[in-house]
Scaffold this motif. Structure first.
Motif, PDB file in Angstrom:
ATOM      1  N   ARG A  28      15.205 -62.738-187.703  1.00 55.22           N
ATOM      2  CA  ARG A  28      15.242 -61.320-188.085  1.00 55.22           C
ATOM      3  C   ARG A  28      16.229 -60.526-187.227  1.00 55.22           C
ATOM      4  O   ARG A  28      16.466 -59.345-187.495  1.00 55.22           O
ATOM      5  N   VAL A 274       9.792 -56.686-184.299  1.00 52.99           N
ATOM      6  CA  VAL A 274      10.071 -56.672-185.744  1.00 52.99           C
ATOM      7  C   VAL A 274       8.950 -55.950-186.496  1.00 52.99           C
ATOM      8  O   VAL A 274       9.208 -55.077-187.341  1.00 52.99           O
ATOM      9  N   ASP A 275       7.706 -56.300-186.160  1.00 54.03           N
ATOM     10  CA  ASP A 275       6.569 -55.644-186.825  1.00 54.03           C
ATOM     11  C   ASP A 275       6.612 -54.135-186.621  1.00 54.03           C
ATOM     12  O   ASP A 275       6.393 -53.365-187.560  1.00 54.03           O
ATOM     13  N   ASP A 278       9.434 -52.638-188.678  1.00 52.54           N
ATOM     14  CA  ASP A 278       9.090 -52.661-190.111  1.00 52.54           C
ATOM     15  C   ASP A 278       8.082 -51.566-190.458  1.00 52.54           C
ATOM     16  O   ASP A 278       8.120 -50.978-191.532  1.00 52.54           O
ATOM     17  N   GLN A 279       7.165 -51.300-189.500  1.00 53.56           N
ATOM     18  CA  GLN A 279       6.107 -50.304-189.757  1.00 53.56           C
ATOM     19  C   GLN A 279       6.475 -48.926-189.202  1.00 53.56           C
ATOM     20  O   GLN A 279       5.651 -48.010-189.231  1.00 53.56           O
TER      21      GLN A 279
END
Lengths: 309, 309
Positions: A28, A274-275, A278-279
């Motif tokens: 990612r 990354v999480d 993304d959020q």
């Protein structure tokens, strides 16, 4: 999915040893550039991080791995440029700086991630669950290592704002604040400060807690050449024992070693980054840094032999 | 309207000089009891604050005027007993303790008031308004007094957790954080620590700010016998000058003294305490204490002559 173009700012030992492999192994991310004042890094390399920000097209994120004292200025500029920001621990030199960055990131709508790498050991959530709702009979933290082995030539550790033995010790505090089933307060802190340093080489800290009935102690030592140890030993009033060793890499519950295999601290940090991106969330827990500040506020001091480099 | 029954816990010099007259002059309060370990106070007097809490019927509020190191334990017990709590400055010895009290008071639905008496000078809101939206060219804080005159025999100031020159200095920080038109960060702090003390007798602090283009400096000195001074001097980039003197009692804007008459610091504190209780709100600003902690985190140290008592 197009990878996130990320730059590493402050390319030193921790960047080379941990951040670079973790970024390279995560599909990612795409490493777009690095910067360091010494010109060390992965091409393209910038000696001035401001030039990096101006030059790299499509940059979306940065990992800031400089010493903490310059991070606020860099992170504030990166947030202003609309970048998602990951910071090595401790996030900044002072509490006001990190509180400011939290506000700036929220206002700009970017992700700010104040990492505590020791919390990314799989042992940490297991230990937290084993202690949840318990009363504590005793806690003993020992974080004792050889500074010359782990921080060769890093004089900034001894300069004003450099944290001294709290540089490793804050890793213990980051674990303890994640697993302890109540609040922790610094009751007293005995700091040993070398005659030629501004920061402590050793610290003996006593804590208090609303959920504890016995002594809570941390012993940090930065001059332990033989018998290095990074352990947290907790006993509950109902007889449970939790023992973390090797900085959280290994966990024993009631004497039995637990299966704590996982991706590794830094790969898990970048998975979480990354999480968060993304959020569109941030994650910055100031508690470990606050306990260091509280140790200074409550401190008594002993001058000890000069540190050699 | 029935007056609020209040007790003073930790009846010492500041309670006698300030809290007692302010409570007596405010018809919304009725002094129900006092406590001090020395048995000093206004009848009924308790040597043990726990006994006071158990003995006094219909108690609704407490003012805690002990040294800061014992306030967390007392305040937590008072909040648990459903009392509204006023705390002298600084609220606690450590940041974790005051953050904990904020959570406890919110959970219990009682008022917690962390007072900063210097902010209750009428000069403070006037100065804040005069600086709003401005950029700062220069700031010079001088908080220089004779500790032997103002804190006779108070050894706790020099012990671990005792704040030293930050005990008066935090008053300057409480004003500055209320009037400065942007964030303040500690850039460096030079602390002078007497050989027989754990806390500084003098501090030279450099600040940074997003709204400043020039030097921001504070000079705290606890051994100034001649020429005591409690001043804050601020110039804006568009030529405005703000000068507070006598700890905020007098204010000059562009050289012209302003009318800053008011009820006095402590009467205004108790007026606000009534408002907070009536509105079931709390007011605790940790910023001044955080700047002290940040000064310790960023500090370099010089050992100076032993303090005499």
């Amino acid at each position: 999915m197009k990878p996130i173009r990320i730059a590493i700012i402050g390319f030193g030992k921790i960047a080379e040893d941990q951040h670079l492999p973790a970024i390279s192994a995560n599909p990612r991310f795409e490493l777009a550039a690095t910067s360091s004042r010494t010109g060390h890094g992965v091409e393209p390399i910038f000696e001035d991080w401001r030039e990096l920000l101006q030059s790299i097209e499509g940059l979306e994120a940065v990992a800031i791995t400089t010493p903490p004292s310059v991070r606020h200025e860099i992170a504030a500029a990166c947030i202003e440029a609309g970048l998602h920001v990951l910071m090595e621990k401790p996030p900044t030199s002072t509490l006001s700086e990190v509180e400011d960055l939290i506000c700036l990131a929220e206002a700009k709508g970017v992700t700010l991630f104040g990492t505590w790498h020791s919390r990314h050991n799989p042992s940490v959530p297991i230990a937290a669950q084993a202690l949840a709702g318990k009363r504590i009979a005793e806690m003993q933290i020992r974080w004792q290592e050889d500074v010359h082995k782990w921080h060769p030539g890093q004089r900034w550790i001894w300069d004003a704002g450099g944290f001294g033995v709290f540089d490793p010790g804050i890793n213990a505090l980051s674990i303890v604040t994640a697993i302890f089933p109540g609040s922790l307060f610094v009751r007293s802190a005995q700091l040993s400060v070398p005659a030629n340093a501004e920061t402590p080489v050793a610290a003996e800290i006593d804590f208090a807690s609303d959920v504890a009935d016995g002594p809570l102690h941390a012993s940090f030592d930065f001059l332990r050449t033989d018998g290095e140890e990074w352990t947290i030993d907790i006993r509950t009033t109902d007889g449970r024992s939790i023992f973390l060793k090797e900085g959280g890499a290994r966990l024993f519950v009631d004497g039995a070693e637990q299966d704590v295999s996982g991706p590794g601290e830094y790969p898990d940090i970048y998975r979480e980054f990354v999480d968060l991106i993304d959020q569109r969330r941030s994650s910055v827990d100031v508690t470990p840094l606050r306990l260091v500040a509280d140790s200074y506020l409550a401190a008594s001091h002993t001058t000890v032999e000069p540190i050699t480099s």
